[in-house]
Write an enzyme that holds these catalytic residues in place. Sequence first.
Site, PDB file in Angstrom:
ATOM      1  N   TYR A  81      -8.894   3.195  14.024  1.00 36.42           N
ATOM      2  CA  TYR A  81      -7.660   2.414  13.969  1.00 36.42           C
ATOM      3  C   TYR A  81      -7.513   1.543  15.204  1.00 36.42           C
ATOM      4  CZ  TYR A  81      -2.745   1.437  14.925  1.00 36.42           C
ATOM      5  OH  TYR A  81      -1.577   0.812  15.278  1.00 36.42           O
ATOM      6  N   THR A 124       0.861  -1.179   0.000  1.00 33.19           N
ATOM      7  CA  THR A 124       0.000   0.000   0.000  1.00 33.19           C
ATOM      8  C   THR A 124       0.903   1.237   0.000  1.00 33.19           C
ATOM      9  OG1 THR A 124      -0.072   0.063   2.415  1.00 33.19           O
ATOM     10  CG2 THR A 124      -1.785  -1.222   1.287  1.00 33.19           C
ATOM     11  N   ILE A 138      -2.773 -10.254   2.963  1.00 31.62           N
ATOM     12  CA  ILE A 138      -3.071 -11.275   3.967  1.00 31.62           C
ATOM     13  C   ILE A 138      -4.514 -11.763   3.874  1.00 31.62           C
ATOM     14  CG2 ILE A 138      -1.304 -10.503   5.596  1.00 31.62           C
ATOM     15  CD1 ILE A 138      -3.538  -9.144   7.222  1.00 31.62           C
ATOM     16  N   LYS A 178      -7.529  -2.658  15.555  1.00 30.57           N
ATOM     17  CA  LYS A 178      -6.428  -3.436  16.125  1.00 30.57           C
ATOM     18  C   LYS A 178      -6.901  -4.229  17.345  1.00 30.57           C
ATOM     19  CE  LYS A 178      -2.613  -3.546  15.186  1.00 30.57           C
ATOM     20  NZ  LYS A 178      -1.833  -4.460  14.294  1.00 30.57           N
ATOM     21  N   GLY A 212     -11.436  13.105  18.902  1.00 36.10           N
ATOM     22  CA  GLY A 212     -11.186  11.998  19.806  1.00 36.10           C
ATOM     23  C   GLY A 212      -9.722  11.774  20.137  1.00 36.10           C
ATOM     24  N   PHE A 254       2.837  -8.182  10.917  1.00 35.92           N
ATOM     25  CA  PHE A 254       3.023  -6.728  10.988  1.00 35.92           C
ATOM     26  C   PHE A 254       2.026  -5.999  10.091  1.00 35.92           C
ATOM     27  CE2 PHE A 254       7.137  -8.498  12.076  1.00 35.92           C
ATOM     28  CZ  PHE A 254       7.661  -7.645  13.037  1.00 35.92           C
ATOM     29  N   ALA A 282      -0.796  -4.053   8.569  1.00 35.77           N
ATOM     30  CA  ALA A 282      -1.869  -3.257   9.176  1.00 35.77           C
ATOM     31  C   ALA A 282      -1.947  -1.895   8.508  1.00 35.77           C
ATOM     32  CB  ALA A 282      -1.634  -3.066  10.669  1.00 35.77           C
ATOM     33  N   THR A 303      -8.360  -4.529   6.353  1.00 36.76           N
ATOM     34  CA  THR A 303      -7.025  -5.099   6.592  1.00 36.76           C
ATOM     35  C   THR A 303      -6.868  -5.607   8.017  1.00 36.76           C
ATOM     36  OG1 THR A 303      -5.975  -3.707   4.917  1.00 36.76           O
ATOM     37  CG2 THR A 303      -4.553  -4.606   6.636  1.00 36.76           C
ATOM     38  N   THR A 316      -0.659  -2.600  19.245  1.00 36.89           N
ATOM     39  CA  THR A 316      -0.381  -1.225  19.655  1.00 36.89           C
ATOM     40  C   THR A 316      -0.931  -0.948  21.046  1.00 36.89           C
ATOM     41  OG1 THR A 316      -0.897   1.086  19.136  1.00 36.89           O
ATOM     42  CG2 THR A 316      -2.502  -0.531  18.458  1.00 36.89           C
ATOM     43  N   ASP A 317      -0.368   0.056  21.716  1.00 35.24           N
ATOM     44  CA  ASP A 317      -0.906   0.481  23.012  1.00 35.24           C
ATOM     45  C   ASP A 317      -2.229   1.223  22.874  1.00 35.24           C
ATOM     46  OD1 ASP A 317       0.058   2.836  21.904  1.00 35.24           O
ATOM     47  OD2 ASP A 317       1.416   3.317  23.557  1.00 35.24           O
ATOM     48  N   GLU A 318      -2.568   1.642  21.660  1.00 40.14           N
ATOM     49  CA  GLU A 318      -3.788   2.433  21.479  1.00 40.14           C
ATOM     50  C   GLU A 318      -5.063   1.636  21.744  1.00 40.14           C
ATOM     51  OE1 GLU A 318      -3.946   5.254  18.282  1.00 40.14           O
ATOM     52  OE2 GLU A 318      -1.792   5.114  17.947  1.00 40.14           O
TER      53      GLU A 318
END
Length: 351
Positions: A159, A35, A59, A163, A289, A80, A82, A99, A133-135
């Site tokens: 996002y 991408t 994927i 995840k 946000g 990986f 994403a 994705t 991710t920590d998000e």
Amino acid sequence: MTILVTGGAGFIGANFVHSWLGSHSETLINLDKLTYAGNLANLTGLETDPRYQFIHGDIADRALVSNLLTTHQPTAVLNFAAESHVDRSIQSPGAFIQTNIVGVFNLLEEVRGYWQGLAELARDQFRFLQISTDEVYGTLTPTDPAFSETTPYRPNSPYAASKAAADHLVRAYHHTYGLPTLTTNCSNNYGPYQYPEKLIPLLLLNALAGKPLPIYGNGTNIRDWLYVTDHCEAIQVVLAQGRVGETYNIGGNNEKTNLEVVHTLCDLLAEIKPRDYQALIQFDPDRPGHDLRYAIDATKITQELGWWPRMTFEQGLRATVGWYLEHPHWVDSIISGEYQHWVATQYQGQS
């Protein structure tokens, strides 16, 4: 041993490919959709390495994934792949659902079928590692304790939600089917090969071009910064030593406000190419946000697996600036029409 890496032409994935091949003799197969953020220039120098093979694909393409698994018989799959930029997820969330959720589901289904068909010893040795991710944990106040592996998921952006959904699928495939999974949740990465929509390379390249340095809101949002090679080393440790079914948080122990990041970068650039970069700082309307603070408690990976970050923020930032200055051709190939259009539409006063 052969490993299959998905998304290995992106920022973190490409750094991992270089790191792995620099310390292992085993074969690495890299599946990437290429991408806008996937770039074969991130993998320059590996084209003739007999241990490395690149496959262009998605994927979500189950037939392709099935064929790769059958042909190469990997002992591990590291995901990986994403869509990863919060701002883009706000404008166009569909790609993130496709994705990060549908793609991961399709990948897990093919990996499950492949794993179930392995001999007993090979099944025991196989691993599926999800890079997250920590998000997914949401946001913190300035005084809240840092995210641990037991922090409830409270994603606040499309996002982060995509995840989080992927992480839940990975967990479910372990608990339902017995698939030997591992999950890592990292803090904000920075370093070589990062696409310059992210904060540090965006500020760096804008500063060098004399353009405004855009900061959302008042710049007080806090992130924990992790140098990408530290992250790649942590992933290798988790793959080799992590307990099946477990999650490991990976952090840099470098909490900084966005304003601290831009001021540190400006001071560093002023040493190398003297100019008043601070005058270029520009405050833009905050994004919807916008999470206030992320912070990682990496006690578990340190105590169980003996990993901790090597780079301070100042060391990592100096190394990052040096890399971008030493690779002008890579930068020129990235800063093209698509990138310029994105910056112009995302930030005020940009062109």
